[in-house]
Design a protein around this motif. Structure first.
Motif, PDB file in Angstrom:
ATOM      1  N   THR A  26       0.996  -1.192   0.154  1.00  0.00           N
ATOM      2  CA  THR A  26       0.069  -0.230  -0.123  1.00  0.00           C
ATOM      3  C   THR A  26       0.868   1.432   0.128  1.00  0.00           C
ATOM      4  OG1 THR A  26      -1.815  -1.223   1.311  1.00  0.00           O
ATOM      5  CG2 THR A  26      -1.911   1.320   1.100  1.00  0.00           C
ATOM      6  N   GLY A  27       2.061   1.337   1.018  1.00  0.00           N
ATOM      7  CA  GLY A  27       2.827   2.382   0.848  1.00  0.00           C
ATOM      8  C   GLY A  27       3.509   2.665  -0.396  1.00  0.00           C
ATOM      9  N   ASN A  28       3.861   1.423  -0.965  1.00  0.00           N
ATOM     10  CA  ASN A  28       4.571   1.666  -2.212  1.00  0.00           C
ATOM     11  C   ASN A  28       3.761   2.237  -3.517  1.00  0.00           C
ATOM     12  OD1 ASN A  28       6.728   1.290  -4.114  1.00  0.00           O
ATOM     13  ND2 ASN A  28       6.608  -1.060  -4.098  1.00  0.00           N
ATOM     14  N   LEU A  29       2.540   1.661  -3.388  1.00  0.00           N
ATOM     15  CA  LEU A  29       1.555   2.375  -4.405  1.00  0.00           C
ATOM     16  C   LEU A  29       1.197   4.004  -3.926  1.00  0.00           C
ATOM     17  CD1 LEU A  29      -0.771  -0.658  -4.929  1.00  0.00           C
ATOM     18  CD2 LEU A  29       0.715   0.130  -6.240  1.00  0.00           C
ATOM     19  N   LEU A  30       1.005   4.025  -2.760  1.00  0.00           N
ATOM     20  CA  LEU A  30       0.720   5.524  -2.492  1.00  0.00           C
ATOM     21  C   LEU A  30       2.115   6.292  -2.721  1.00  0.00           C
ATOM     22  CD1 LEU A  30      -0.816   5.220   1.086  1.00  0.00           C
ATOM     23  CD2 LEU A  30      -1.753   6.045  -0.917  1.00  0.00           C
ATOM     24  N   PHE A  31       3.254   5.887  -2.719  1.00  0.00           N
ATOM     25  CA  PHE A  31       4.393   6.568  -3.119  1.00  0.00           C
ATOM     26  C   PHE A  31       4.468   6.889  -4.585  1.00  0.00           C
ATOM     27  CE2 PHE A  31       8.797   6.499  -4.886  1.00  0.00           C
ATOM     28  CZ  PHE A  31       9.302   7.723  -4.003  1.00  0.00           C
ATOM     29  N   HIS A  32       4.026   5.801  -5.525  1.00  0.00           N
ATOM     30  CA  HIS A  32       3.948   6.110  -6.864  1.00  0.00           C
ATOM     31  C   HIS A  32       2.791   7.005  -7.243  1.00  0.00           C
ATOM     32  CE1 HIS A  32       7.155   2.656  -6.453  1.00  0.00           C
ATOM     33  NE2 HIS A  32       7.499   3.071  -7.675  1.00  0.00           N
ATOM     34  N   THR A  33       1.826   6.747  -6.782  1.00  0.00           N
ATOM     35  CA  THR A  33       0.773   7.378  -7.067  1.00  0.00           C
ATOM     36  C   THR A  33       0.786   9.032  -6.696  1.00  0.00           C
ATOM     37  OG1 THR A  33      -0.771   5.591  -6.582  1.00  0.00           O
ATOM     38  CG2 THR A  33      -1.944   7.750  -6.622  1.00  0.00           C
TER      39      THR A  33
ATOM     40  N   GLY B 138      -1.563  24.526  -8.846  1.00  0.00           N
ATOM     41  CA  GLY B 138      -1.337  23.194  -8.485  1.00  0.00           C
ATOM     42  C   GLY B 138      -0.589  22.941  -7.250  1.00  0.00           C
ATOM     43  N   GLN B 139      -0.285  24.121  -6.223  1.00  0.00           N
ATOM     44  CA  GLN B 139       0.399  23.957  -5.299  1.00  0.00           C
ATOM     45  C   GLN B 139      -0.294  22.842  -4.188  1.00  0.00           C
ATOM     46  OE1 GLN B 139       1.487  27.841  -3.873  1.00  0.00           O
ATOM     47  NE2 GLN B 139       3.608  27.840  -5.040  1.00  0.00           N
ATOM     48  N   THR B 140      -1.703  23.286  -3.873  1.00  0.00           N
ATOM     49  CA  THR B 140      -1.973  22.745  -3.121  1.00  0.00           C
ATOM     50  C   THR B 140      -2.215  20.995  -3.130  1.00  0.00           C
ATOM     51  OG1 THR B 140      -3.502  24.425  -2.579  1.00  0.00           O
ATOM     52  CG2 THR B 140      -4.163  22.339  -1.878  1.00  0.00           C
ATOM     53  N   LEU B 141      -2.235  20.696  -4.437  1.00  0.00           N
ATOM     54  CA  LEU B 141      -2.242  19.440  -4.913  1.00  0.00           C
ATOM     55  C   LEU B 141      -0.860  18.620  -4.692  1.00  0.00           C
ATOM     56  CD1 LEU B 141      -3.468  16.874  -6.160  1.00  0.00           C
ATOM     57  CD2 LEU B 141      -2.833  17.885  -8.447  1.00  0.00           C
ATOM     58  N   MET B 142       0.286  19.611  -4.975  1.00  0.00           N
ATOM     59  CA  MET B 142       1.556  19.001  -4.756  1.00  0.00           C
ATOM     60  C   MET B 142       1.901  19.007  -3.447  1.00  0.00           C
ATOM     61  SD  MET B 142       3.429  21.353  -7.921  1.00  0.00           S
ATOM     62  CE  MET B 142       5.055  20.652  -7.378  1.00  0.00           C
ATOM     63  N   LEU B 143       1.387  19.711  -2.501  1.00  0.00           N
ATOM     64  CA  LEU B 143       1.670  19.746  -1.210  1.00  0.00           C
ATOM     65  C   LEU B 143       1.123  18.473  -0.289  1.00  0.00           C
ATOM     66  CD1 LEU B 143       2.690  20.866   1.475  1.00  0.00           C
ATOM     67  CD2 LEU B 143       0.742  22.190   1.815  1.00  0.00           C
ATOM     68  N   ALA B 144      -0.207  18.346  -0.848  1.00  0.00           N
ATOM     69  CA  ALA B 144      -0.859  16.963  -0.213  1.00  0.00           C
ATOM     70  C   ALA B 144      -0.059  15.817  -0.835  1.00  0.00           C
ATOM     71  CB  ALA B 144      -2.268  17.009  -0.873  1.00  0.00           C
ATOM     72  N   ALA B 145       0.146  15.866  -2.252  1.00  0.00           N
ATOM     73  CA  ALA B 145       0.891  14.732  -2.531  1.00  0.00           C
ATOM     74  C   ALA B 145       2.247  14.431  -2.009  1.00  0.00           C
ATOM     75  CB  ALA B 145       1.006  14.891  -4.367  1.00  0.00           C
ATOM     76  N   CYS B 146       2.830  15.362  -1.621  1.00  0.00           N
ATOM     77  CA  CYS B 146       4.371  15.427  -0.824  1.00  0.00           C
ATOM     78  C   CYS B 146       4.043  14.729   0.555  1.00  0.00           C
ATOM     79  CB  CYS B 146       4.916  16.463  -0.943  1.00  0.00           C
ATOM     80  SG  CYS B 146       5.586  17.145  -2.463  1.00  0.00           S
ATOM     81  N   VAL B 147       2.953  15.175   1.215  1.00  0.00           N
ATOM     82  CA  VAL B 147       2.758  14.303   2.236  1.00  0.00           C
ATOM     83  C   VAL B 147       2.533  12.824   2.300  1.00  0.00           C
ATOM     84  CG1 VAL B 147       1.031  14.576   4.459  1.00  0.00           C
ATOM     85  CG2 VAL B 147       1.890  16.662   3.559  1.00  0.00           C
ATOM     86  N   VAL B 148       1.521  12.731   1.461  1.00  0.00           N
ATOM     87  CA  VAL B 148       1.204  11.384   1.054  1.00  0.00           C
ATOM     88  C   VAL B 148       2.449  10.573   0.672  1.00  0.00           C
ATOM     89  CG1 VAL B 148      -0.256   9.686  -0.219  1.00  0.00           C
ATOM     90  CG2 VAL B 148      -1.288  11.864   0.642  1.00  0.00           C
ATOM     91  N   LEU B 149       3.198  11.052  -0.199  1.00  0.00           N
ATOM     92  CA  LEU B 149       4.421  10.498  -0.508  1.00  0.00           C
ATOM     93  C   LEU B 149       5.440  10.160   0.550  1.00  0.00           C
ATOM     94  CD1 LEU B 149       6.621  11.297  -3.618  1.00  0.00           C
ATOM     95  CD2 LEU B 149       7.751  11.358  -1.361  1.00  0.00           C
ATOM     96  N   LEU B 150       5.597  10.906   1.409  1.00  0.00           N
ATOM     97  CA  LEU B 150       6.575  10.536   2.657  1.00  0.00           C
ATOM     98  C   LEU B 150       5.794   9.564   3.411  1.00  0.00           C
ATOM     99  CD1 LEU B 150       7.490  14.317   3.794  1.00  0.00           C
ATOM    100  CD2 LEU B 150       8.894  12.380   2.511  1.00  0.00           C
ATOM    101  N   ALA B 151       4.326   9.559   3.635  1.00  0.00           N
ATOM    102  CA  ALA B 151       3.751   8.592   4.366  1.00  0.00           C
ATOM    103  C   ALA B 151       3.949   7.156   3.792  1.00  0.00           C
ATOM    104  CB  ALA B 151       2.161   8.820   4.723  1.00  0.00           C
ATOM    105  N   GLY B 152       3.682   7.261   2.406  1.00  0.00           N
ATOM    106  CA  GLY B 152       3.609   5.974   1.617  1.00  0.00           C
ATOM    107  C   GLY B 152       5.106   5.375   1.691  1.00  0.00           C
ATOM    108  N   LEU B 153       6.077   6.270   1.608  1.00  0.00           N
ATOM    109  CA  LEU B 153       7.580   5.755   1.837  1.00  0.00           C
ATOM    110  C   LEU B 153       7.914   5.031   2.889  1.00  0.00           C
ATOM    111  CD1 LEU B 153      10.037   5.885   0.205  1.00  0.00           C
ATOM    112  CD2 LEU B 153      10.757   7.979   1.110  1.00  0.00           C
TER     113      LEU B 153
END
Length: 540
Positions: free
Chosen positions: A180-187, A456-471
């Motif tokens: 799940t974390g791996n997929l969240l990272f790539h998503t 796109g800043q809000t989307l990128m910020l949320a994506a970065c938070v999810v990316l770290l959690a997935g990592l």
């Protein structure tokens, strides 16, 4: 009489095989290669390498003044870099190609894995193998209190294992958070790329040098920017209407000259029926005007020069002198007076009597020569060091040029001649050879502003938070499975007639702590927490 044919029957003729379409085969193989994880990693590495010039070289979208200075400092190298798009890296064709290929590769990698992971989550844990003693972890224990499979399953559920009971066997697995974390990272990587694309399509930005004073007010139109870039889906009419006036700028410096804090105070006029308002902002605290943000990039000084020509006509010019990057904020610029020396009797201007003053502005001039560098960035002893030129400035030729620099071609061809040089303090006056005078009246602060809208800043910020959690989940979660087989009590067994529980464990990935976790599970299933283990040889 019937005859029988003993000859063997001939095999049926095989249907001719259809030759695969070479074009379809090429497309299929190319798609598989593009959507492989190896290709995605290579493209991600190439994208990181391609972004290096954007961090090392000045970019037109961020600081066009530094780009112009780079052309002056490197006249041979800069045009070649410009042809390769090195001053607009993130908008270049080659960077966009890597970007789009990486986006396609990530989508092609993630979607099939999401589908497979969703199927795996809905499946029950697999049945226990026949020989549990062949697993990396194995133990047999007596558990009077856990005499059936349901009791063992209840213990595992309390420890958040996914459990399936099949008769007297219990199957459990854990660690799907890794995939799940791996997929969240790539998503999240895909979401970051989408955020960059949205910002490129619907975002815009512009840079403006704003001098203090109501006469220098700036309104948010494309024509009033010194440099502007609009997204592909943005028109000039889409810019939010507002006007800014710089009222004051306060800069604090340490004794060493290093900056301590900057604060700009502006008057904001938004034509929405509300009254004008005053707002303060600094480097790390931008001014928010509707969907746009106003960032403070730099500051400097604009000397006020009053020139009186030989006919007694005076003109006052407030021209920003751009800082050259030193710690003392030494400014370089030119004050041009193309309409000087107009004959009051005829109303005509001699083309060879235009005047310009080129030189330096020193916020804190040294006490003695050479006067080439300011000693401190604050205005402790302001002075200008100017060189006077008279002749044809070349402004009537229609050739575009910088308003902050003198056209040296006019000096080279003799159309513009030097007529003197002088250092002036505040209030001092300089009389030239033709009787005209130049007076240094003081200075005004100016700021360099960057007005930006990045949807796109809000989307990128949320994506970065999810990316770290997935990592984190991908790095620290481990897939593992355990099985328990409950054997009914046997009066002749060495356990005295109690139920036997045979357990086995299998880590799906390298998991150094699995042996301890397996022992804890056995302790929880055992009646007294001290399981009677009879592990096979080779158990950890």
């Amino acid at each position: 009489m019937t005859t029988v044919d003993d000859r063997p029957a001939s095999p049926p003729a095989e249907a001719p095989r259809r030759r695969p379409n070479p074009l379809l085969a090429l497309l299929r193989n190319s798609w598989r290669q593009l959507t492989s994880m190896r290709t995605a990693l290579v493209l991600l590495f190439l994208l990181a390498v391609a972004a290096i010039p954007g961090s090392v070289l000045p970019q037109r979208g961020v600081n066009p003044e530094k780009v112009n200075q780079y052309f002056v400092d490197h006249p041979d190298l800069a045009p070649r870099l410009d042809q390769a798009g090195m001053f607009e890296v993130f908008g270049s064709v080659w960077f966009s190609a890597i970007y789009l290929l990486l986006f396609t590769s990530l989508v092609g990698c993630v979607l099939p894995r999401v589908r497979d992971h969703w199927r795996a989550l809905r499946m029950t844990p697999p049945a226990a193998p026949k020989r549990l003693d062949r697993l990396p972890q194995h133990a047999v224990l007596a558990a009077p209190a856990a005499a059936d499979a349901q009791a063992v399953a209840a213990v595992l559920r309390r420890r958040r294992w996914r459990v399936a009971v099949r008769g007297n066997e219990v199957s459990a697995e854990k660690g799907y958070l890794k995939e799940t974390g791996n997929l969240l990272f790539h998503t999240s990587l895909v979401a970051i790329l989408l955020g960059v694309a949205v910002g490129s399509w619907y975002g815009w930005h512009g840079n403006r040098l704003l001098v203090a004073g109501e006469e220098n007010a700036f309104c948010n139109t494309r024509q009033q920017y010194s440099e502007a870039s609009l997204g592909a889906r943005v028109d000039s009419a889409d810019l939010p209407p507002f006007c800014l006036t710089l009222d004051d700028f306060e800069a604090k410096f340490l004794p060493s000259g290093q900056p301590e804090s900057f604060r700009a105070r502006v008057t904001v006029d938004e034509p929405d029926g509300e009254a004008k308002r005053t707002a303060d902002f600094s480097v790390n605290s931008p001014l928010r005007l509707g969907p746009a943000n106003v960032y403070l990039l730099g500051h400097g000084y604009a000397p006020i020069l009053k020139y009186t020509d030989r006919y007694g006509r005076s003109q006052t010019s407030t021209v920003p002198f751009l800082t050259n990057g030193d710690i003392g904020l030494t400014g370089e610029g030119v004050a041009a007076f193309p309409d000087a020396n107009v004959d009051p009797r005829t109303g005509k201007r001699a083309a060879d009597q235009q005047v310009a003053f080129d030189g330096l502005y020193l916020p804190t001039a040294p006490e003695s020569a050479p006067f080439v560098k300011s000693e401190f960035p604050a205005e402790r002893n302001p002075a200008v060091v100017l060189v006077a030129y008279r002749g044809n400035l070349g402004l009537d030729a229609g050739i575009p040029g910088s308003v902050y620099k003198l056209d040296q071609r006019q000096v080279t061809n003799g159309k513009l001649k030097q007529v003197g040089d002088k250092k002036l303090g505040v209030g001092e006056k300089w009389t030239l050879d033709d009787g005209s005078t130049l007076e240094f009246l003081g200075s005004k602060p100016y700021v360099t502003l960057s007005v930006r809208y990045a949807p796109g800043q809000t989307l990128m910020l949320a994506a970065c938070v999810v990316l770290l959690a997935g990592l984190m989940g991908s790095l620290f979660a481990r897939r593992r499975r355990v099985w328990f087989r409950v054997t009914p009590p046997d009066s002749g067994s060495p356990t005295g007639g109690s139920s036997l529980v045979e357990a086995g464990g299998l880590p799906r990935t390298e998991h150094p702590g699995f042996a301890d976790e397996f022992a804890q599970l056995l302790a929880a299933v055992s009646d007294d927490g001290r399981p009677d283990r009879r592990a096979r040889e080779g158990d950890e």
